[in-house]
Design a protein around this motif. Structure first.
Motif, PDB file in Angstrom:
ATOM      1  N   UNK A   1       3.739  10.014  -6.964  1.00 27.26           N
ATOM      2  CA  UNK A   1       3.947   9.737  -8.333  1.00 27.26           C
ATOM      3  C   UNK A   1       5.139   9.698  -8.926  1.00 27.26           C
ATOM      4  N   UNK A   2       5.487   8.779  -9.847  1.00 25.21           N
ATOM      5  CA  UNK A   2       6.685   8.779 -10.213  1.00 25.21           C
ATOM      6  C   UNK A   2       6.903   9.517 -11.501  1.00 25.21           C
ATOM      7  N   UNK A   3       7.771  10.570 -11.998  1.00 27.91           N
ATOM      8  CA  UNK A   3       7.756  11.097 -12.972  1.00 27.91           C
ATOM      9  C   UNK A   3       8.570  10.590 -14.054  1.00 27.91           C
ATOM     10  N   UNK A   4       9.814  10.099 -13.304  1.00 29.71           N
ATOM     11  CA  UNK A   4      10.921   9.958 -14.489  1.00 29.71           C
ATOM     12  C   UNK A   4      12.312   9.802 -13.540  1.00 29.71           C
ATOM     13  N   UNK A   5      13.438   9.596 -14.094  1.00 25.93           N
ATOM     14  CA  UNK A   5      14.756   9.508 -13.336  1.00 25.93           C
ATOM     15  C   UNK A   5      15.172  10.624 -12.454  1.00 25.93           C
ATOM     16  N   UNK A   6      16.014  10.445 -11.886  1.00 28.42           N
ATOM     17  CA  UNK A   6      16.743  11.438 -11.101  1.00 28.42           C
ATOM     18  C   UNK A   6      17.135  12.862 -11.809  1.00 28.42           C
ATOM     19  N   UNK A   7      16.696  13.883 -11.563  1.00 23.08           N
ATOM     20  CA  UNK A   7      17.168  15.186 -12.279  1.00 23.08           C
ATOM     21  C   UNK A   7      18.145  15.775 -11.544  1.00 23.08           C
ATOM     22  N   UNK A   8      19.418  15.959 -12.053  1.00 25.22           N
ATOM     23  CA  UNK A   8      20.751  16.623 -11.346  1.00 25.22           C
ATOM     24  C   UNK A   8      20.438  18.311 -11.254  1.00 25.22           C
ATOM     25  N   UNK A   9      20.536  18.698 -10.329  1.00 25.47           N
ATOM     26  CA  UNK A   9      20.588  20.066 -10.017  1.00 25.47           C
ATOM     27  C   UNK A   9      19.213  20.527  -9.311  1.00 25.47           C
ATOM     28  N   UNK A  10      18.277  19.498  -9.177  1.00 25.74           N
ATOM     29  CA  UNK A  10      16.848  19.753  -8.510  1.00 25.74           C
ATOM     30  C   UNK A  10      17.354  19.365  -7.072  1.00 25.74           C
ATOM     31  N   UNK A  11      16.319  19.706  -6.032  1.00 27.73           N
ATOM     32  CA  UNK A  11      16.296  19.329  -4.635  1.00 27.73           C
ATOM     33  C   UNK A  11      16.000  17.805  -4.214  1.00 27.73           C
ATOM     34  N   UNK A  12      16.076  17.392  -3.272  1.00 28.46           N
ATOM     35  CA  UNK A  12      15.932  16.035  -2.973  1.00 28.46           C
ATOM     36  C   UNK A  12      14.795  16.201  -1.635  1.00 28.46           C
ATOM     37  N   UNK A  13      13.958  15.063  -1.712  1.00 30.00           N
ATOM     38  CA  UNK A  13      13.236  14.904  -0.644  1.00 30.00           C
ATOM     39  C   UNK A  13      13.274  13.433   0.083  1.00 30.00           C
ATOM     40  N   UNK A  14      13.533  13.582   1.411  1.00 25.23           N
ATOM     41  CA  UNK A  14      13.679  12.446   2.287  1.00 25.23           C
ATOM     42  C   UNK A  14      13.179  12.391   3.682  1.00 25.23           C
TER      43      UNK A  14
END
Length: 553
Positions: free
Chosen positions: A30-43
Motif C-alpha cells: 500500500x502506498x501511503x504517501x511520499x518518502x518520510x525523512x528519518x524513517x527507515x527504508x525497505x529494499x
C-alpha cells in the motif's frame, strides 16, 4: 506487516507505504504517501553473484548466519572447492547442508574438476557428472568455465559441458583473466555469459561492450572494485557485485553492503548500484529471490538510511533472520567429511639440490590484492649444495605437498610474503587443495605442514623463539575438519580465531600482505597467470606448461 519508506528498484521511486505478507510472500503493498525523512527504508536483499562458500572456511549453514547480518539473502555459489576434494559427493554435501537454512544458496555444477591436468586433485567430475548435476532442480547454472583455452580450442569435453548447460537452459559462468579482443568474443560466442576475473577497467570495458556480464569482485584477496566500478553507470544492466573468496574475519565485518556504500559515496548512481547488488543477479540466474513486488517471496531488508545502509532487519521468505546486527539463524553442527592421505614430513623432505653454486631462479611474485602473479628472475642463495630461502631479501621457499598421496614435495621460491621467520601452511590451496606453505627455513616448513596434516586440514603458522640451546617453536592452528576446507564451529568464533592467526603472521612473523592466508591459497591456482606452483612442479600460466626453477642463459 511493515510500514516504512519503500524502494521500488524498477521504477526508481521511493514512497512511504505498508507491506503485507501472506505465507512468506509479499501479498500487497500500500502506498501511503511520499518518502518520510528519518524513517527507515525497505529494499530487496543483497545477492553475492559469485562466491565459493568454502573460502569462508565455514559450512553453508555457518556462512549464512554471518551473511544475513549484512543484508545478504542469497549467493550464487560454485562448490568446485569441495568438488576437487570429494567429487560429486562434495557438491551434494553442500546442497544438503544448505537445505538446513532459509538462506537462498544457488549452487552450480562445477565445470572444471580438476581445474587442469597439471595437478593432483582428490576427485574428478566428468562430463556425465556435469550432465546429471545440471539436470537437478537444485543446481542453478554451469559454474565458472576456467578452461578458457579449452573453449577457444573447442576441447570436446568442455564443449559438451557447455552444450548440456544450454540444453537445460541454465546460465554459464565464465573465468577468463586477461582475455581480450577476438579471443574474448570467441569465448562469449561459445555461450559464456559472465566474467569475475577482470582486473582493469579496459578489460572490463572490452568485455562489457561485447555483451558480457561483468561481476565486480571485492574479496579478501582479489580486490578489483576501484578499477571496475565506473562500469556500474556505463553498463547498469550488465554489472553485478561479488566477493568470490571471503575469509571469515572480513565476512563478519561486512559483505555486499560494503560495496553498495562505497559506490554510492563515490558518487555513482544509487539506482544503478542497487540494481547491481539486488536485481541483476536475480534476473540473470533466475533465482527464487523476491524483489519487493506483489507476489514475490518476502526477501527484503530494512536499513537506517540510504547513505550508510546500516542493516536493521533481514527477512527471508517473511522470516526475520537478522536484527540489529545479530543473526537469528541457529548455530548448527555438520557432518565432517574429508579426504587426507599423506603422512608427516621431515625437514629433509624440503631440501632442494642446487646444480651449481650460484645462479638465477624463477621466482613467483605475489601481488597484494590480486590473484595474478609475476615471474621474477632473481639470484638464488645456495648453502651446502641446496637452494635455500633468503628472508633478508624476502626470497622465501614455497612448497606444495600432495595431501592425497605420499609423493615428493614440489618446491619453488616466492617474493612479497615478507616473512622474517617461521612458516605458514594451509590445506586450502585452489583448486586441488593440496597443502601449500611458505617459509624461511625447512624446519619451520615441516612444522607448519605437519600441523595441518595432523589436523587433517587447517591453517597453521609457526614462529621461532631463539634460545642458546635450540630454537623453540610457537605453533598456531585453525582446524578445518570438513574436507580440509571448512569448519562447522560458530562462524563468529572462527572469525575471531582467524583474525588472531592472521595477526600473528603479520606481527610476529612479519608478513606484509593484507591477507596472507588468502594470498597463499591462490599460489597453486594454475589457471591464473603468470607463475604458480602445483604439486607436480613450477607452472607457467601464460604458456600453460611446466617450467624449470633455474634460469638457464
Amino acid at each position: 506487516m511493515l510500514t516504512a519508506n519503500i524502494l521500488n528498484l524498477f521504477d526508481k521511486s521511493i514512497y512511504y507505504g505498508t507491506i503485507h505478507l501472506d505465507r512468506g510472500r509479499v501479498a500487497q503493498i500500500d502506498r501511503l504517501g511520499p518518502e518520510r525523512v528519518g524513517e527507515p527504508y525497505v529494499l530487496p536483499g543483497f545477492v553475492d553473484a559469485h562466491v565459493h562458500v568454502e573460502s569462508s572456511l565455514l559450512t553453508p549453514t555457518q556462512f549464512a548466519r554471518l551473511a544475513v547480518v549484512h543484508g545478504t539473502v542469497s549467493t550464487v555459489s560454485d562448490p568446485h572447492e569441495i568438488g576437487n576434494v570429494l567429487g560429486v559427493a562434495g557438491v551434494e554435501y553442500m546442497l544438503d547442508d544448505a537445505e538446513r537454512t532459509p538462506f537462498k544458496f544457488c549452487f552450480g555444477a562445477p565445470s572444471c574438476v580438476p581445474a587442469t591436468p597439471f595437478e593432483t586433485a582428490g576427485a574428478t567430475i566428468n562430463v556425465t557428472d556435469v550432465k546429471n548435476l545440471l539436470g537437478r532442480k537444485d543446481i542453478g547454472y554451469l559454474a565458472e568455465m576456467m578452461s578458457f583455452p579449452g573453449v577457444l580450442n573447442e576441447d570436446p569435453d568442455v564443449m559438451m559441458k557447455i552444450a548440456y548447460a544450454k540444453a537445460f537452459s541454465k546460465p554459464i559462468d565464465g573465468h577468463a583473466p586477461g582475455l581480450r579482443g577476438n579471443d574474448a568474443q570467441r569465448y562469449i560466442d561459445a555461450g559464456i555469459e559472465t566474467d569475475h576475473e577482470c582486473t582493469t577497467y579496459d578489460e572490463g570495458l572490452d568485455k562489457a561492450r561485447r555483451g558480457m556480464n561483468i561481476l565486480i569482485r571485492e574479496g579478501s584477496a582479489a580486490r578489483n572494485f576501484d578499477a571496475l566500478i565506473p562500469l556500474v553507470d556505463e553498463f547498469p544492466q550488465l554489472v553485478m557485485f561479488c566477493s568470490d573468496d571471503k575469509h571469515p574475519d572480513t565476512l563478519a565485518e561486512g559483505h555486499i553492503n560494503q560495496l553498495v556504500v562505497r559506490a554510492i559515496r563515490a558518487g555513482y548512481n544509487q539506482w544503478n548500484v542497487l540494481r547491481a547488488a539486488c536485481i541483476n543477479p536475480v534476473l540473470h540466474y533466475r533465482l527464487p529471490v523476491g524483489l519487493l513486488r506483489e507476489g514475490d517471496p518476502a526477501d527484503y531488508i530494512v536499513v537506517s538510511d540510504l547513505t550508510n545502509f546500516e542493516v536493521l532487519d533481514t527477512f527471508i521468505n517473511g522470516e526475520l533472520v537478522a536484527k540489529d546486527g545479530k543473526s537469528l539463524l541457529p548455530d548448527l553442527r555438520s557432518e565432517h567429511v574429508n579426504q587426507f592421505n599423506c603422512s608427516s614430513k621431515e625437514p629433509a623432505d624440503f631440501w632442494l639440490q642446487a646444480h651449481r653454486p650460484y645462479g638465477q631462479l624463477r621466482v613467483i611474485e605475489a601481488i597484494d590484492g590480486q590473484l595474478i602473479t609475476n615471474e621474477l628472475h632473481l639470484e638464488g642463495r645456495v648453502e651446502k649444495g641446496a637452494w635455500v630461502a633468503d628472508p633478508s631479501r624476502d626470497l622465501l621457499k614455497i612448497v606444495v605437498v600432495n595431501r592425497y598421496a605420499d609423493v615428493p614435495i614440489a618446491i619453488g621460491f616466492i617474493k612479497n610474503f615478507g616473512l622474517k621467520q617461521g612458516a605458514i601452511a594451509s590445506s586450502v590451496g585452489h583448486d586441488s587443495h593440496n597443502i601449500t606453505a611458505v617459509g624461511c627455513d625447512d624446519e619451520s616448513l615441516s612444522q607448519a605442514v605437519n600441523a595441518v596434516i595432523r589436523a587433517r586440514g587447517g591453517l597453521s603458522a609457526v614462529g621461532v623463539i631463539d634460545q642458546e640451546a635450540r630454537p623453540l617453536y610457537i605453533r598456531k592452528l585453525l582446524p578445518l575438519p570438513v574436507a580440509g576446507l571448512m569448519t562447522d564451529v560458530d562462524g563468529y568464533v572462527v572469525a575471531g580465531q582467524y583474525a588472531e592467526l592472521d595477526q600473528f603472521v603479520k606481527s610476529d612473523l612479519g608478513s606484509t600482505l593484507a591477507a596472507p592466508f588468502m594470498t597463499l591459497s591462490f599460489m597453486a591456482l594454475l589457471v591464473i597467470p603468470a607463475l604458480k606452483l602445483s604439486d607436480k612442479g613450477l607452472f607457467d600460466g601464460s604458456t600453460f606448461r611446466f617450467t624449470g626453477l633455474e634460469v638457464i642463459k
